[in-house]
Design an enzyme around this catalytic site. Structure first.
Site, PDB file in Angstrom:
ATOM      1  N   GLU A   1      -7.061   5.059   7.684  1.00  0.00           N
ATOM      2  CA  GLU A   1      -6.762   6.474   7.418  1.00  0.00           C
ATOM      3  C   GLU A   1      -7.939   7.153   6.714  1.00  0.00           C
ATOM      4  O   GLU A   1      -8.112   8.366   6.828  1.00  0.00           O
ATOM      5  CB  GLU A   1      -5.465   6.586   6.583  1.00  0.00           C
ATOM      6  CG  GLU A   1      -4.252   6.282   7.454  1.00  0.00           C
ATOM      7  CD  GLU A   1      -3.019   5.792   6.709  1.00  0.00           C
ATOM      8  OE1 GLU A   1      -2.982   5.868   5.478  1.00  0.00           O
ATOM      9  OE2 GLU A   1      -2.096   5.298   7.401  1.00  0.00           O
TER      10      GLU A   1
ATOM     11  N   ASN B   1       0.883  -1.175   0.000  1.00  0.00           N
ATOM     12  CA  ASN B   1       0.000   0.000   0.000  1.00  0.00           C
ATOM     13  C   ASN B   1       0.915   1.218   0.000  1.00  0.00           C
ATOM     14  O   ASN B   1       1.462   1.589   1.030  1.00  0.00           O
ATOM     15  CB  ASN B   1      -0.890  -0.017   1.256  1.00  0.00           C
ATOM     16  CG  ASN B   1      -1.684   1.271   1.406  1.00  0.00           C
ATOM     17  OD1 ASN B   1      -1.769   2.064   0.460  1.00  0.00           O
ATOM     18  ND2 ASN B   1      -2.266   1.486   2.585  1.00  0.00           N
TER      19      ASN B   1
ATOM     20  N   GLY C   1       2.001   2.247  11.086  1.00  0.00           N
ATOM     21  CA  GLY C   1       3.065   3.255  11.047  1.00  0.00           C
ATOM     22  C   GLY C   1       3.659   3.589  12.408  1.00  0.00           C
ATOM     23  O   GLY C   1       4.393   4.563  12.538  1.00  0.00           O
TER      24      GLY C   1
ATOM     25  N   SER D   1       2.720  -2.081  10.670  1.00  0.00           N
ATOM     26  CA  SER D   1       4.125  -2.158  11.096  1.00  0.00           C
ATOM     27  C   SER D   1       4.786  -3.491  10.792  1.00  0.00           C
ATOM     28  O   SER D   1       5.658  -3.946  11.540  1.00  0.00           O
ATOM     29  CB  SER D   1       4.258  -1.828  12.588  1.00  0.00           C
ATOM     30  OG  SER D   1       3.878  -0.482  12.811  1.00  0.00           O
TER      31      SER D   1
ATOM     32  N   HIS E   1      -9.723   1.661   4.571  1.00  0.00           N
ATOM     33  CA  HIS E   1      -8.469   1.804   5.314  1.00  0.00           C
ATOM     34  C   HIS E   1      -8.717   2.749   6.492  1.00  0.00           C
ATOM     35  O   HIS E   1      -9.469   3.720   6.370  1.00  0.00           O
ATOM     36  CB  HIS E   1      -7.369   2.347   4.391  1.00  0.00           C
ATOM     37  CG  HIS E   1      -6.007   2.275   5.015  1.00  0.00           C
ATOM     38  ND1 HIS E   1      -5.581   3.185   5.960  1.00  0.00           N
ATOM     39  CD2 HIS E   1      -5.006   1.384   4.861  1.00  0.00           C
ATOM     40  CE1 HIS E   1      -4.365   2.859   6.349  1.00  0.00           C
ATOM     41  NE2 HIS E   1      -3.988   1.771   5.704  1.00  0.00           N
TER      42      HIS E   1
ATOM     43  N   GLU F   1      -6.324  -4.620  10.382  1.00  0.00           N
ATOM     44  CA  GLU F   1      -5.281  -3.609  10.564  1.00  0.00           C
ATOM     45  C   GLU F   1      -5.623  -2.747  11.774  1.00  0.00           C
ATOM     46  O   GLU F   1      -6.360  -1.764  11.641  1.00  0.00           O
ATOM     47  CB  GLU F   1      -5.228  -2.689   9.333  1.00  0.00           C
ATOM     48  CG  GLU F   1      -4.828  -3.350   8.047  1.00  0.00           C
ATOM     49  CD  GLU F   1      -4.130  -2.344   7.145  1.00  0.00           C
ATOM     50  OE1 GLU F   1      -3.004  -2.642   6.738  1.00  0.00           O
ATOM     51  OE2 GLU F   1      -4.681  -1.267   6.883  1.00  0.00           O
TER      52      GLU F   1
ATOM     53  N   LYS G   1       0.205   4.217  -0.310  1.00  0.00           N
ATOM     54  CA  LYS G   1      -0.415   5.445   0.237  1.00  0.00           C
ATOM     55  C   LYS G   1      -0.144   6.618  -0.719  1.00  0.00           C
ATOM     56  O   LYS G   1      -0.091   6.412  -1.929  1.00  0.00           O
ATOM     57  CB  LYS G   1       0.091   5.728   1.648  1.00  0.00           C
ATOM     58  CG  LYS G   1      -0.019   4.508   2.562  1.00  0.00           C
ATOM     59  CD  LYS G   1       0.107   4.849   3.997  1.00  0.00           C
ATOM     60  CE  LYS G   1       0.129   3.560   4.821  1.00  0.00           C
ATOM     61  NZ  LYS G   1      -0.179   3.769   6.219  1.00  0.00           N
TER      62      LYS G   1
HETATM   63  C1  PEP Z   1      -1.171   0.301   6.081  1.00  0.00           C
HETATM   64  O1  PEP Z   1      -1.316   1.518   6.185  1.00  0.00           O
HETATM   65  O2  PEP Z   1      -1.973  -0.401   5.428  1.00  0.00           O
HETATM   66  C2  PEP Z   1      -0.013  -0.287   6.749  1.00  0.00           C
HETATM   67  C3  PEP Z   1       0.013  -1.584   6.938  1.00  0.00           C
HETATM   68  O3  PEP Z   1       0.965   0.619   7.124  1.00  0.00           O
HETATM   69  P1  PEP Z   1       2.389   0.292   7.833  1.00  0.00           P
HETATM   70  O4  PEP Z   1       2.895  -0.987   7.264  1.00  0.00           O
HETATM   71  O5  PEP Z   1       3.232   1.467   7.468  1.00  0.00           O
HETATM   72  O6  PEP Z   1       2.113   0.200   9.288  1.00  0.00           O
END
Ligand code: PEP
Length: 265
Positions: free
Chosen positions: A102, A13, A179, A216, A100, A173, A15
């Site tokens: 976000e 992803n 993050g 993460s 997601h 998630e 982003k």
């Molecule tokens: C995500 O935003 O889908 C994600 C898994 O981010 P990160 O791996 O940066 O935590």
């Protein structure tokens, strides 16, 4: 009997990151590596909309799938700035992340809106990756299962046909893991997965919907997670912007799959 998928799916992803030049470097590295992996390792990249044509150009003749990070809840019309699933499909995309955290948190998307987006994706032949997960406050208040249940129920309630359920992918998630470098214990992930599986079984008994984990995930924790046979893959944010990290994570999937095969002999 529930049909268990043998493959694992690793989805980048990106982003709102990248540019034509840096994307080319990453896509080149991914495609070089994809041919060396076990065939059961499926790689995919979800790019910002403007880079869909680039992804199509670079990935069409490879095994790497590609898609987007959102689609509109509408089919077409006066919705300035929105992008319809049918438009995305024209570029050969097969995947769309919806819901997601976000978008749920920063853009206040409700579970009903996310469900409509998932439905539009399905109608256009695109597999929605439905993201579900709790905030830290919700986890601390013991609400994880009910939050995840409600988020997923909104999607399942819209689907009358088991064939549509069979086309879903669900990504657990936890917002607090995205993050942040914090990652739930394997047992915590399994506990949420158990609840999601039970919910999916109520809707479609014989269907194995792939369950991804996201938050993460890095090369140093990938093998432990992918070694869990009930984790069908992952959504990777930050680490997917580094060719080295993403490829190490993909290699961990390959190792986990071959270890699982050895165990089942
Ligand atoms: C995500 O935003 O889908 C994600 C898994 O981010 P990160 O791996 O940066 O935590």
């Amino acid at each position: 009997m529930l049909k268990k998928q043998q493959s694992k799916l690793v989805v980048a992803n990106w982003k709102m990151h990248g540019c034509l030049t840096s994307n080319d470097v990453l896509l080149h590295a991914f495609t070089q590596r994809a041919v060396t992996l076990e065939p059961q390792v499926r790689l995919a990249v979800c790019v910002p909309y403007p880079y869909l044509a680039q992804a199509q150009n670079r990935l069409t003749s490879t095994s790497i799938e590609y898609g987007v990070q959102d689609v509109s809840a509408h089919t077409h019309g006066a919705y300035t700035g929105e992008v319809a699933a049918s438009m995305v499909a024209e570029f050969g995309a097969t995947l769309a992340i919806v819901g997601h955290s976000e978008r749920r948190i920063f853009h206040m998307e409700s579970s009903e809106l996310v469900a409509a987006k998932a439905q539009r994706a399905l109608e256009s032949g695109i597999t929605p990756i439905i993201c579900v997960g709790e905030t830290l406050d919700e986890r601390q208040a013991g609400k994880t299962n009910s939050i995840v249940y409600t988020q997923l129920a909104a999607v399942l309630d819209r689907l009358d046909d088991e064939a549509d359920v069979a086309r879903l992918i669900v990504a657990y998630e936890p917002f607090w893991a995205i993050g942040t470098g914090q990652i739930p214990a394997v047992q915590q992930i399994k506990q949420v997965y158990g609840a999601i599986r039970a919910q999916l079984m109520e809707k479609a008994v014989n269907i194995h919907v792939p369950l991804l984990y996201g938050g993460s995930l890095k090369p140093d924790n990938a093998l432990e997670l992918f070694s869990q046979s009930d984790i069908d893959g992952a959504l990777i944010g930050a680490a997917s912007l580094s060719a080295v990290d993403f490829l190490e994570i993909s290699a961990a999937v390959s190792i986990a799959l071959s270890e699982n095969q050895d165990d089942s002999k």
